[in-house]
Design an enzyme around this catalytic site. Structure first.
Site, PDB file in Angstrom:
ATOM      1  N   ASP A  51      90.473 -91.833  17.926  1.00 27.92           N
ATOM      2  CA  ASP A  51      89.187 -92.323  17.428  1.00 27.92           C
ATOM      3  C   ASP A  51      88.464 -93.037  18.569  1.00 27.92           C
ATOM      4  O   ASP A  51      89.077 -93.851  19.273  1.00 27.92           O
ATOM      5  CB  ASP A  51      89.462 -93.299  16.266  1.00 27.92           C
ATOM      6  CG  ASP A  51      88.190 -93.705  15.539  1.00 27.92           C
ATOM      7  OD1 ASP A  51      87.144 -93.911  16.205  1.00 27.92           O
ATOM      8  OD2 ASP A  51      88.247 -93.813  14.303  1.00 27.92           O
ATOM      9  N   ALA A  52      87.179 -92.754  18.700  1.00 28.12           N
ATOM     10  CA  ALA A  52      86.379 -93.360  19.766  1.00 28.12           C
ATOM     11  C   ALA A  52      86.382 -94.882  19.702  1.00 28.12           C
ATOM     12  O   ALA A  52      86.097 -95.545  20.700  1.00 28.12           O
ATOM     13  CB  ALA A  52      84.938 -92.847  19.669  1.00 28.12           C
ATOM     14  N   HIS A  83      78.066 -89.751  14.956  1.00 27.65           N
ATOM     15  CA  HIS A  83      79.081 -89.647  13.898  1.00 27.65           C
ATOM     16  C   HIS A  83      79.778 -90.986  13.652  1.00 27.65           C
ATOM     17  O   HIS A  83      80.426 -91.165  12.626  1.00 27.65           O
ATOM     18  CB  HIS A  83      80.190 -88.672  14.323  1.00 27.65           C
ATOM     19  CG  HIS A  83      79.828 -87.223  14.243  1.00 27.65           C
ATOM     20  ND1 HIS A  83      79.574 -86.572  13.070  1.00 27.65           N
ATOM     21  CD2 HIS A  83      79.717 -86.278  15.210  1.00 27.65           C
ATOM     22  CE1 HIS A  83      79.320 -85.293  13.306  1.00 27.65           C
ATOM     23  NE2 HIS A  83      79.397 -85.091  14.609  1.00 27.65           N
ATOM     24  N   GLU A 142      76.427 -86.207  22.614  1.00 31.78           N
ATOM     25  CA  GLU A 142      75.944 -86.009  21.242  1.00 31.78           C
ATOM     26  C   GLU A 142      77.024 -86.179  20.172  1.00 31.78           C
ATOM     27  O   GLU A 142      77.289 -85.250  19.402  1.00 31.78           O
ATOM     28  CB  GLU A 142      75.264 -84.642  21.143  1.00 31.78           C
ATOM     29  CG  GLU A 142      74.054 -84.578  22.046  1.00 31.78           C
ATOM     30  CD  GLU A 142      73.289 -83.268  21.991  1.00 31.78           C
ATOM     31  OE1 GLU A 142      73.428 -82.521  21.014  1.00 31.78           O
ATOM     32  OE2 GLU A 142      72.545 -82.987  22.958  1.00 31.78           O
TER      33      GLU A 142
HETATM   34  C1  LIG Z   1      78.537 -82.358  18.101  1.00 35.58           C
HETATM   35  S1  LIG Z   1      80.227 -82.431  18.526  1.00 35.58           S
HETATM   36  C2  LIG Z   1      80.068 -82.572  20.307  1.00 35.58           C
HETATM   37  C3  LIG Z   1      81.359 -82.241  20.995  1.00 35.58           C
HETATM   38  C4  LIG Z   1      81.297 -82.271  22.528  1.00 35.58           C
HETATM   39  N1  LIG Z   1      80.920 -83.588  23.001  1.00 35.58           N
HETATM   40  C5  LIG Z   1      80.331 -81.230  23.048  1.00 35.58           C
HETATM   41  O1  LIG Z   1      79.228 -81.621  23.440  1.00 35.58           O
HETATM   42  O2  LIG Z   1      80.658 -80.055  23.050  1.00 35.58           O
HETATM   43  C6  LIG Z   1      80.729 -84.086  18.081  1.00 35.58           C
HETATM   44  C7  LIG Z   1      82.232 -84.334  18.202  1.00 35.58           C
HETATM   45  O3  LIG Z   1      82.516 -85.717  17.949  1.00 35.58           O
HETATM   46  C8  LIG Z   1      83.798 -85.797  17.333  1.00 35.58           C
HETATM   47  N2  LIG Z   1      83.913 -87.119  16.693  1.00 35.58           N
HETATM   48  C9  LIG Z   1      83.193 -87.591  15.668  1.00 35.58           C
HETATM   49  N3  LIG Z   1      83.551 -88.860  15.388  1.00 35.58           N
HETATM   50  C10 LIG Z   1      84.524 -89.201  16.266  1.00 35.58           C
HETATM   51  C11 LIG Z   1      85.282 -90.379  16.488  1.00 35.58           C
HETATM   52  N4  LIG Z   1      85.140 -91.472  15.725  1.00 35.58           N
HETATM   53  N5  LIG Z   1      86.179 -90.386  17.490  1.00 35.58           N
HETATM   54  C12 LIG Z   1      86.371 -89.276  18.257  1.00 35.58           C
HETATM   55  N6  LIG Z   1      85.682 -88.129  18.081  1.00 35.58           N
HETATM   56  C13 LIG Z   1      84.762 -88.085  17.103  1.00 35.58           C
HETATM   57  C14 LIG Z   1      83.779 -84.632  16.372  1.00 35.58           C
HETATM   58  O4  LIG Z   1      85.051 -84.288  15.920  1.00 35.58           O
HETATM   59  C15 LIG Z   1      83.098 -83.564  17.234  1.00 35.58           C
HETATM   60  O5  LIG Z   1      84.053 -82.822  17.939  1.00 35.58           O
END
Ligand SMILES: C[S@@+](CC[C@H](N)C(=O)[O-])C[C@H]1O[C@@H](n2cnc3c(N)ncnc32)[C@H](O)[C@@H]1O
Length: 294
Positions: free
Chosen positions: A136-137, A158, A154
């Site tokens: 998790d970020a 989320h 991007e």
């Molecule tokens: C729109 S995608 C972009 C993925 C990548 N950065 C790209 O540009 O190809 C957003 C990503 O954020 C991840 N994500 C969302 N919330 C997150 C969190 N709390 N911690 C880690 N990853 C997360 C999702 O699983 C998804 O893979």
């Protein structure tokens, strides 16, 4: 089909309430990418973000140039050890590692996407320099001060507690390290409230931040030399919306679409309309970790 209808309905019930988007964000993100992952893969490939376009560029060319440009602005070199926050299926990490020679570690919440990212790195012969793990970020599984730079494309949209994500990045960055990236963001005001709500519901996003909130989050985490801007100050984003509009126009009428595609089409239309009106945009930040402790 009935499984897809049930899964879409379950997701839409969850995202309808902004409190659930905040409090159940892990379930929301997992459900969202389980629903849209195949369409994303087919439509966007391994880099699943918008791009700032140069004249005459195709989407693939613009995406690659955009990722390399971020790496160059961040000063990433072969000596760098870089964090990709929310790395998705690994496209940006692979491009940046290949472009700079850096080592890149990506983290993403969704295990299937981490596996796909590992496969993509293997296919590109980058598994020695690029790695991915589930995390998790807002709770990074790294010691303090291990990375020399960090970026994200991007994805913070989320994350409900974006300030906490900035603090975590500050913690794992060495002094002098750059934290940079792009995020889905919103203008201030009631019209933008409505636009942001529709975009969040249709894309599984906790909330869109304003540029002021982004700046505050970076400052509160101890970053300095903070620059935040509307991505449109850096170049041309209109081809992203042109392409999305073209793709949605080519689909059958809305009521004939399966539920996931209907939701994605609604989301794409809301994003395009918001981008055209300026209520929604892709924001950019660049900041430096200069203190010993965040
Ligand atoms: C729109 S995608 C972009 C993925 C990548 N950065 C790209 O540009 O190809 C957003 C990503 O954020 C991840 N994500 C969302 N919330 C997150 C969190 N709390 N911690 C880690 N990853 C997360 C999702 O699983 C998804 O893979």
């Amino acid at each position: 089909m009935s499984t897809e209808i049930d899964a879409t309905a379950q997701f839409q019930a969850l995202v309808a309430d902004p409190r659930h988007r905040r409090d159940d964000s892990t379930a929301m993100v997992e459900q969202y990418y389980a629903l849209v992952g195949d369409v994303y893969r087919e439509s966007w490939g391994p880099s699943q973000h918008m791009a700032c376009y140069g004249p005459g560029q195709s989407r693939e060319e613009a995406t690659e140039a955009h990722e390399k440009d971020l790496a160059d602005r961040a000063g990433i070199t072969a000596d760098s050890y870089v964090l990709d926050l929310c790395s998705g299926v690994g496209g940006p990490a692979c491009t940046i590692a290949a472009h700079t020679g850096a080592r890149v570690t990506g983290v993403d919440l969704v295990a299937d996407r981490v596996r796909e990212a590992q496969d993509n790195a293997r296919k590109r012969g980058l598994e020695g320099r690029v790695s991915f793990r589930v995390a998790d970020a807002t709770a990074l599984p790294f010691d303090d001060s291990v990375f020399t730079a960090a970026y994200s494309f991007e994805a913070l949209c989320h994350v409900p507690d974006k300030h906490r994500a900035h603090r975590e990045v500050a913690r794992v960055l060495r002094s002098g390290g750059v934290w940079t990236g792009y995020d889905w963001m919103r203008a201030a005001g009631p019209q933008a409230d409505e636009v942001a709500e529709t975009i969040c519901r249709t894309h599984g996003l906790a909330a869109l931040a304003t540029l002021d909130e982004l700046r505050q989050g970076l400052a509160a985490a101890g970053f300095t030399d903070i620059h935040v801007s509307d991505g449109r100050d850096l170049g041309d984003w209109a081809p992203n919306w042109d392409l999305l509009e073209k793709l949605t126009a080519e689909l059958p009428p809305r009521d004939q679409l399966p539920p996931v595609l209907r939701m994605m089409t609604d989301g794409a239309r809301a994003a395009c309309a918001g981008a055209r009106s300026g209520d929604f945009f892709i924001g950019y930040w660049h900041a430096r970790r200069t203190q010993e402790e965040p």
